[in-house]
Motif scaffolding. Structure first.
Motif, short mmCIF file in Angstrom:
data_model
loop_
_atom_site.label_atom_id
_atom_site.label_comp_id
_atom_site.label_asym_id
_atom_site.label_seq_id
_atom_site.Cartn_x
_atom_site.Cartn_y
_atom_site.Cartn_z
N VAL A 43 0.84 -1.19 0.00
CA VAL A 43 0.00 0.00 0.00
C VAL A 43 0.88 1.25 0.00
O VAL A 43 2.02 1.24 0.49
CB VAL A 43 -0.96 0.02 1.22
CG1 VAL A 43 -1.90 -1.15 1.17
CG2 VAL A 43 -0.18 0.05 2.53
N ASP A 44 0.34 2.32 -0.53
CA ASP A 44 1.05 3.59 -0.60
C ASP A 44 0.86 4.32 0.73
O ASP A 44 -0.24 4.77 1.05
CB ASP A 44 0.49 4.41 -1.77
CG ASP A 44 1.27 5.69 -2.01
OD1 ASP A 44 2.07 6.08 -1.14
OD2 ASP A 44 1.08 6.31 -3.07
N GLU A 45 1.94 4.43 1.50
CA GLU A 45 1.83 5.06 2.83
C GLU A 45 1.48 6.54 2.70
O GLU A 45 0.80 7.10 3.58
CB GLU A 45 3.12 4.86 3.61
CG GLU A 45 3.40 3.40 3.95
CD GLU A 45 4.57 3.23 4.90
OE1 GLU A 45 5.11 4.27 5.36
OE2 GLU A 45 4.94 2.08 5.20
N ALA A 46 1.95 7.16 1.63
CA ALA A 46 1.60 8.57 1.43
C ALA A 46 0.10 8.73 1.18
O ALA A 46 -0.53 9.67 1.67
CB ALA A 46 2.40 9.14 0.25
N GLU A 47 -0.47 7.78 0.44
CA GLU A 47 -1.91 7.81 0.19
C GLU A 47 -2.67 7.60 1.50
O GLU A 47 -3.70 8.24 1.75
CB GLU A 47 -2.28 6.72 -0.82
CG GLU A 47 -3.75 6.63 -1.15
CD GLU A 47 -4.28 7.83 -1.91
OE1 GLU A 47 -5.51 8.01 -1.94
OE2 GLU A 47 -3.46 8.57 -2.49
N ALA A 48 -2.17 6.68 2.34
CA ALA A 48 -2.81 6.46 3.64
C ALA A 48 -2.79 7.73 4.49
O ALA A 48 -3.78 8.09 5.14
CB ALA A 48 -2.10 5.32 4.37
N ALA A 49 -1.63 8.44 4.44
CA ALA A 49 -1.52 9.68 5.22
C ALA A 49 -2.50 10.73 4.72
O ALA A 49 -3.11 11.47 5.51
CB ALA A 49 -0.09 10.19 5.16
N ARG A 50 -2.66 10.81 3.39
CA ARG A 50 -3.61 11.79 2.83
C ARG A 50 -5.03 11.50 3.28
O ARG A 50 -5.85 12.40 3.39
CB ARG A 50 -3.51 11.80 1.30
CG ARG A 50 -2.28 12.50 0.77
CD ARG A 50 -2.39 12.77 -0.72
NE ARG A 50 -2.37 11.53 -1.49
CZ ARG A 50 -1.27 10.95 -1.94
NH1 ARG A 50 -0.08 11.48 -1.67
NH2 ARG A 50 -1.34 9.83 -2.64
N LYS A 51 -5.32 10.23 3.52
CA LYS A 51 -6.65 9.84 3.96
C LYS A 51 -6.78 9.87 5.49
O LYS A 51 -7.82 9.49 6.05
CB LYS A 51 -7.01 8.45 3.44
CG LYS A 51 -7.15 8.38 1.93
CD LYS A 51 -7.52 6.97 1.48
CE LYS A 51 -7.65 6.90 -0.05
NZ LYS A 51 -8.78 7.69 -0.55
N GLY A 52 -5.68 10.26 6.15
CA GLY A 52 -5.71 10.35 7.60
C GLY A 52 -5.76 9.00 8.29
O GLY A 52 -6.36 8.87 9.37
N MET A 53 -5.12 7.99 7.69
CA MET A 53 -5.16 6.65 8.23
C MET A 53 -3.74 6.13 8.45
O MET A 53 -2.81 6.48 7.71
CB MET A 53 -5.90 5.69 7.29
CG MET A 53 -7.33 6.09 6.99
SD MET A 53 -8.12 4.97 5.79
CE MET A 53 -8.23 3.48 6.79
N ALA A 54 -3.59 5.29 9.47
CA ALA A 54 -2.32 4.60 9.67
C ALA A 54 -2.16 3.56 8.58
O ALA A 54 -3.15 3.02 8.07
CB ALA A 54 -2.30 3.93 11.05
N PRO A 55 -0.91 3.22 8.17
CA PRO A 55 -0.70 2.26 7.09
C PRO A 55 -1.40 0.91 7.33
O PRO A 55 -1.98 0.33 6.40
CB PRO A 55 0.82 2.11 7.03
CG PRO A 55 1.34 3.41 7.55
CD PRO A 55 0.37 3.82 8.60
N ASP A 56 -1.36 0.41 8.58
CA ASP A 56 -2.00 -0.88 8.85
C ASP A 56 -3.51 -0.80 8.66
O ASP A 56 -4.13 -1.71 8.10
CB ASP A 56 -1.68 -1.33 10.28
CG ASP A 56 -0.23 -1.75 10.44
OD1 ASP A 56 0.45 -1.91 9.40
OD2 ASP A 56 0.23 -1.90 11.59
N ALA A 57 -4.10 0.29 9.14
CA ALA A 57 -5.55 0.46 8.97
C ALA A 57 -5.90 0.62 7.50
O ALA A 57 -6.94 0.10 7.03
CB ALA A 57 -6.02 1.67 9.78
N TYR A 58 -5.07 1.35 6.78
CA TYR A 58 -5.32 1.53 5.35
C TYR A 58 -5.22 0.19 4.61
O TYR A 58 -6.02 -0.10 3.72
CB TYR A 58 -4.34 2.54 4.78
CG TYR A 58 -4.59 2.88 3.32
CD1 TYR A 58 -5.78 3.46 2.91
CD2 TYR A 58 -3.62 2.62 2.36
CE1 TYR A 58 -6.01 3.77 1.58
CE2 TYR A 58 -3.83 2.93 1.02
CZ TYR A 58 -5.02 3.51 0.65
OH TYR A 58 -5.25 3.80 -0.68
N ALA A 59 -4.23 -0.65 5.00
CA ALA A 59 -4.10 -1.96 4.37
C ALA A 59 -5.34 -2.82 4.64
O ALA A 59 -5.81 -3.55 3.76
CB ALA A 59 -2.84 -2.67 4.88
N ALA A 60 -5.87 -2.73 5.86
CA ALA A 60 -7.09 -3.48 6.18
C ALA A 60 -8.26 -3.00 5.34
O ALA A 60 -9.08 -3.81 4.85
CB ALA A 60 -7.40 -3.33 7.67
#
Length: 800
Positions: free
Chosen positions: A95-112
């Protein structure tokens, strides 16, 4: 939803209704055979073009169809991001960690969240983790990175090897290969060369043509040497020096030498050779999806590589037997710049030739672009399938319509340009218009959810991670080198002399070519023996000749009981030899026995005995389908050929079934049409009868209320008429019910027939896994009486 796992059919999505903006429950299945007439996919960024093309490659892999995918952007590596368990931990590294940050989510939560999105998306399209497992088991997937060690490296030096004899005998094919190969090479060193006017282009073409027609390979180092000292004195009617003076040829040689000597170019000579068969199948015959990632290359390097690759594909295609079934797919993402309408880049000519000729050999070309104005639609006029997504400008739409008109004209069909214009103007994301010349009419459809995780372009580090632990199937053939010097002890036992020994004329003497260098050449004596063998076997109908070429050090042969036991087996081709030694060379001492003609006769007899004892021809046999390998055909390629035979037989059986069921299907569809017409007719009659009855009842009531006599004759008549009308209306309603029952019965009959058809389809042979085909072997010994020793010669081999 109807089943979509059907033989030779690609599940791409579902038909789309633009009025309701919904999909119908039936799957849209694309016949794999239709891809042999090639396809083009056009759509702007965000249209879903990449998802559609990846879905096409996924379906090909599941069906056992190999593919070569050229990837200029780095998106196609997403095909390796398939996670059958659909677990967040599988998605997390990608997953794109920068994309997760833009969505205000931690990388693990974004992966889920991504994992849940992919699971839900697949379920909505009747797919699951088991289908992903089928995809991963069906084909090998690999990412190659020419000019880089991030993925599997590819050596391009083989691309200047002599093409097959079939191509050398085809004047047009030979000319096209020469032109594109030389144009690509000159473009790499910054020479914009016209094939007709450029001295550089004409010289290199002449050098390659001379070498290839002699059956000789010419690598880059050999080309540099040949530029300085060409093997001819004239070009056309002009002498060489007038046409291209030596000092100016030296400048060209220096350009190529700088390319060869540059640290970056070393990566182009590493890895496995650029071999189309290796890219399409593993050595065991398992189909492969080879992704050729070129995003890291400069524009000139991309053009150079794509041109060489297309030439290799074209040469390979011409060696294959014809077939009407799909054998392989060549896919190129973002073909912008490689197939323009007016310019003539080196890649255009081989691409155009493939579009014209590859279909006869079962190779489907798929080209994708978001810039339709940069495609040569005249060249695509014979393309059978068009996938058209949302376009950016009116100019793009006009170019696409122009291409569709050309394709329709070429196929003898008609095109409603106005209707097509309206459809293209209303396309949304992931909605495509499928225009297939093999179908009756265009179809709108929404693409299915892809099984691969679309995370976007892969970096070189991510490619390296995906390919970690993998290596090329086989190392590239090394560049020709002089033999290694003898060990110190052996070298000390001989005293070099400055002239070769004088030998009787009956002793054949040759020299292996010596590479140019500043240190003197030292020659060592070798024996080279070649013999022809005849293999005959009645049960396999084999009647073939083969050749074995052996090389052994003279000191190992002299006095030995079996002089060829320690020999190197060179296969069936003799190395290139010359009749003169390099100047100022030294020669090791030659044993006395090697100066006697009778020794060569004895070594010839020993060679005949050796090859008889040690030679066998292995023939592979398959009982279902019945097939026997050709002499020299290895196990992996035979398995691929058997799988293709099975696929062709399967396609024939499926077509027979379709023809057998077609009359019954048409009959039921006609009954459904007539039953639906009857429902409409009965409904209309019922509506009219209800109206008439209502009028009669109303008239009777009014007469009874306002007439002078309640029981008058008129009122009684009107009441009687109304009662009859009510009876007729009830009968009409019953007729509607019976008509609707007939429609339902015919729809059930249609469903039963389709189920029966699918059951028969399922009983046919499914996708054939080449690696699981049961094979037997037959070992054939040569005929002793037919062994012919061609020659035993003394060969001086150089070392430094």
């Amino acid at each position: 939803m109807q089943p979509y796992e059907q033989l030779g059919a690609f599940y791409l999505g579902r038909p789309y209704d633009p009025a309701t903006r919904t999909t119908r429950p039936t799957p849209l299945l694309y016949d794999a055979k239709d891809l042999t007439t090639h396809a083009v996919c056009v759509g702007m960024t965000g249209s879903g073009k990449t998802g559609l093309c990846l879905a096409l490659l996924e379906e090909a892999a599941i069906d056992g169809i190999p593919a070569i995918a050229i990837d200029p952007k780095g998106d196609l590596g997403n095909l390796l991001l398939t996670f059958p368990d659909l677990a967040p931990a599988d998605f997390r590294p990608w997953v794109d960690e920068a994309e997760a940050a833009r969505k205000g989510m931690a990388p693990d939560a974004y992966a889920a969240k991504v994992a849940d999105t992919w699971k839900s998306g697949l379920e909505a399209w009747d797919q699951d983790g088991e289908r992903i497992r089928r995809l991963r088991a069906a084909a090998d997937l690999a990412i190659y990175t020419p000019g880089s060690a991030a993925g599997l490296p590819l050596s391009v030096l083989r691309s200047f090897a002599a093409p097959p004899a079939a191509l050398r005998d085809d004047a047009d094919a030979m000319r096209e290969r020469l032109m594109s190969a030389v144009s690509g090479l000159l473009g790499l060193v910054g020479v914009a060369a016209d094939p007709i006017k450029s001295r550089e282009h004409i010289l290199l073409s002449s050098l390659l043509d001379r070498a290839w027609r002699d059956g000789r390979d010419l690598d880059l180092a050999g080309m540099i040497a040949a530029i300085q000292k060409p093997p001819f004195d004239k070009v056309g009617v002009l002498d060489l020096e007038s046409f291209f003076p030596g000092s100016e040829r030296f400048e060209l040689a220096m350009r190529l030498n700088n390319l060869l000597a540059s640290p970056g170019f070393a990566a182009w000579s590493e890895g496995e050779p650029l071999d189309v068969a290796r890219l399409l199948w593993t050595p065991r015959g398992r189909p492969r999806i080879s992704i050729l990632s070129i995003a890291h290359l400069s524009e000139a390097e991309r053009m150079f590589f794509v041109t060489l690759l297309l030439n290799e594909v074209l040469a390979w295609v011409r060696t294959q037997p014809g077939t009407s079934s799909l054998r392989a797919v060549l896919y190129m993402d973002e073909v912008y710049g490689y197939f323009p309408p007016t310019a003539e880049p080196p890649s255009k000519r081989p691409m155009l030739t493939l579009l014209k000729q590859a279909r006869a050999f079962g190779v489907g070309c798929v080209l994708a672009t978001q810039n339709p104005v940069d495609l040569d639609y005249k060249g695509l006029a014979n393309t059978g399938t068009w996938f058209l997504g949302r376009l950016q400008t009116e100019r793009d739409k006009a170019r696409v319509l122009e291409g569709l008109e050309g394709a329709a004209t070429a196929s003898g069909a008609s095109l409603d340009r106005a209707a097509m214009d309206t459809i293209l103007s209303g396309l949304g994301n992931r909605v495509f218009l499928l225009h297939n010349v093999h179908d009756d009419a265009p179809v709108l459809f929404e693409t299915r959810w892809v099984m691969s995780y679309l995370r976007g372009p892969l970096t070189r580090t991510q490619i390296r991670t995906l390919m970690e632990g993998r290596s090329a199937v086989a190392p590239a053939a090394p560049a020709p080198q002089a033999p290694a010097p003898a060990p110190a002890a052996a070298a000390a036992s001989t005293v070099p002399v400055s002239t070769p020994p004088i030998l009787p004329p009956e002793v054949p003497v040759f020299y292996a070519p010596a590479e140019a260098g500043t240190t003197p050449v030292r020659y060592r004596p070798r024996l080279l023996g070649s013999a022809r063998l005849h293999f005959v076997n009645a049960s396999t109908k084999v009647d073939a000749w083969d050749r074995r070429v052996l090389r052994v050090a003279v000191e190992d042969a002299v006095g030995a009981t079996s002089p060829w036991e320690a020999a190197d087996d060179l296969g069936g081709e003799e190395p290139r030899l010359v009749e003169r030694a390099a100047p100022a060379a030294a020669f090791e001492e030659l044993p006395a026995d090697a100066m006697q003609p009778r020794s060569y006769a004895d070594w010839g007899k020993a060679l005949a005995d050796h090859v008889y004892r040690t030679s066998t021809l292995t023939i592979w046999k398959c009982s279902d389908p019945k097939a026997v390998s050709e002499p020299g055909e290895d196990e992996g390629r035979f398995r691929v050929r058997v799988a293709q035979i099975a696929r062709e037989a399967r396609d024939v059986d499926v077509e027979k079934l379709r023809k057998r069921y077609a009359p019954r299907l048409a009959q039921i569809q006609d009954r459904i049409r007539r039953a639906e017409e009857r429902v409409e007719r009965e409904a209309s009659q019922y509506s009219a009868q209800r109206t008439q009855t209502a009028i009669s009842v109303g008239a009777g009531i009014l007469g009874a209320l306002f007439g002078r006599k309640i029981a008058s004759v008129g009122n009684v008549g009107r009441a009687t008429t109304a009662m009859r009308g009510i009876g007729r209306a009830a009968k009409e309603r019953e007729d509607i019910g019976r008509a609707q029952q007939e429609v339902e019965a015919q729809h059930k009959a249609l469903a039963d027939l389709e189920s029966e058809f699918q059951a028969e389809i399922a009983s046919l042979r499914g996708p054939v896994d080449p690696t699981s085909i049961a094979l037997d072997t037959v070992e054939i010994r040569p005929r002793k009486s037919d062994i012919a020793v061609e020659r035993v010669a003394l060969v001086w081999e150089p070392s430094r």
